[in-house]
Design an enzyme around this catalytic site. Sequence first.
Site, mmCIF file in Angstrom:
data_model
loop_
_atom_site.group_PDB
_atom_site.id
_atom_site.type_symbol
_atom_site.label_atom_id
_atom_site.label_comp_id
_atom_site.label_asym_id
_atom_site.label_seq_id
_atom_site.Cartn_x
_atom_site.Cartn_y
_atom_site.Cartn_z
ATOM 1 N N HIS A 90 -3.861 -4.927 -0.288
ATOM 2 C CA HIS A 90 -3.493 -5.502 1.013
ATOM 3 C C HIS A 90 -3.650 -7.017 0.969
ATOM 4 C CE1 HIS A 90 -3.160 -1.766 3.380
ATOM 5 N NE2 HIS A 90 -4.017 -1.297 2.484
ATOM 6 N N GLU A 117 -2.826 -9.018 3.129
ATOM 7 C CA GLU A 117 -3.200 -9.468 4.486
ATOM 8 C C GLU A 117 -4.682 -9.288 4.762
ATOM 9 O OE1 GLU A 117 -1.647 -6.789 3.694
ATOM 10 O OE2 GLU A 117 -2.223 -5.104 4.981
ATOM 11 N N CYS A 122 0.833 -1.205 0.000
ATOM 12 C CA CYS A 122 0.000 0.000 0.000
ATOM 13 C C CYS A 122 0.871 1.260 0.000
ATOM 14 C CB CYS A 122 -0.994 -0.043 1.158
ATOM 15 S SG CYS A 122 -2.307 1.167 1.000
#
Lengths: 261, 213
Positions: free
Chosen positions: B188, B190, B80
């Site tokens: 992202h 994650e 990001c």
Amino acid sequence: MLSHRVIPCRDVQGGRVVKGVRFQDLRDEGDPVELAARYDQEGADELCFLDIGASADNRGTLVELVQRVSRALCIPFTVGGGVRSLDDMRALLEAGADKVSVGTAALRDNGLIAAAAREFGSQFLVVSLDAAPDGEGRWCVTTHGGRQRTDVDAVEFARRMSDAGAGELLLNDMDRDGTGDGFGLDLLRAVSSAVPIAVIASGGAGKAEDFARAIAEGGADAVLAASVFHRRQLTITDVKQAIAAHGLPVRWPHSTTGAAP
Amino acid sequence: MHVAIVDYGAGNVASVRSALAHVGVGAVLTDDPAQLAAAEMLIFPGQGHFGQAMARLRQRGLDAVLHRHVASGRPFVGICLGLQLLFEGSDEAPGVAGLGLLGGHCRRFQPEGPGGARVKVPQIGWNQLHLCRPDSPLQVVGEGASMYFVHSYHAVPSDPRDVIATADHGLDFVAAVQRENLFAAQFHPEKSGAAGLQLWSALVDRVWWGRPC
């Protein structure tokens, strides 16, 4: 293209998921982590937890819940309920929340969202706007679960929050909430055309087609619902299929080709 | 693999450690230059403001640590804002120099794209990857995989060969870059569910990093 998100929302209290009608007769519905994992499996794009018992004394249980959910879950989630200050927000961010939903406090404190955007960034800030018809063809902001009207114009407030740095608006139609009659499309259109940020439609979902219309006709970017998902009247897949039938993009998480299951 | 996550006060970085735990890798979360310098793989996440993030990095002497790590050939993963900071600068902070590890600049999304399509800024949500190179770790998730994005700015690299994936938000923007041992995603992983975890599994596997680019 950006997919239209489908977001289940659950009420929590004292670290547990609860269910009741208008905050009455609350029943324990289980552990938020297990429920979060189930919604993730079912294809939810994001989750929302609202702490309905929020008070200064029990912030600890909410922070602990956020920590547990964030460790277990690998999709984004928003936490709301009683978020009043930068300190409240920081505690939730540090616990692992991706976003906070700020309601009444954003209305009372004019500078709160601008200060929070500087401190944490817009991506962290969802402003929850409870709107109802003002009787004169427009909509006003309400408080106390829709029971109290204010003289603040809802569209004007949406614009102000967007300018202040909110990343998204969670637009709750208090006139429709709990009715199952479909989202209020006029309100959605008025707000979504007034701001450059994403608008999440909430309040009134009954059928899968209602969600699709909120996007196709109301201009919503994402849709949120509580009871249709927890009563299991609809699955996430039902809703996504209805949206996709309008030619609108949705995410099918277990497929890498973008095809519906 | 000994993994360290650069913790410099920029957003929700604990979720990166949670995702790594899901794929069986422990990671330290630190801003200590010595600990970061000792890591085999550095993960450089970030959310928030380009200018403030650069100021924090410089204050703690971390910009030099990141440069040395990338130059050493060890695996580096930006996420990001951690992708945007690799470039020379951003419209978000005019006059502030980025890390300059890659050539190019970050631009703001316009609510009206070049084709006239209206888009929301910030972009928040799931978008589909279009893969540009056959040799990147993104091959494990495949063409069309949905990933979770949250950003208002996007990188415009001066060398198009750095781009390994794009996505469409009013225009085709850069979703991921790679140059040798440096990989960075605008999305992202994650927060991208099962597909994101698949990508993390590939990223923490030495096999990917041993390949010539």
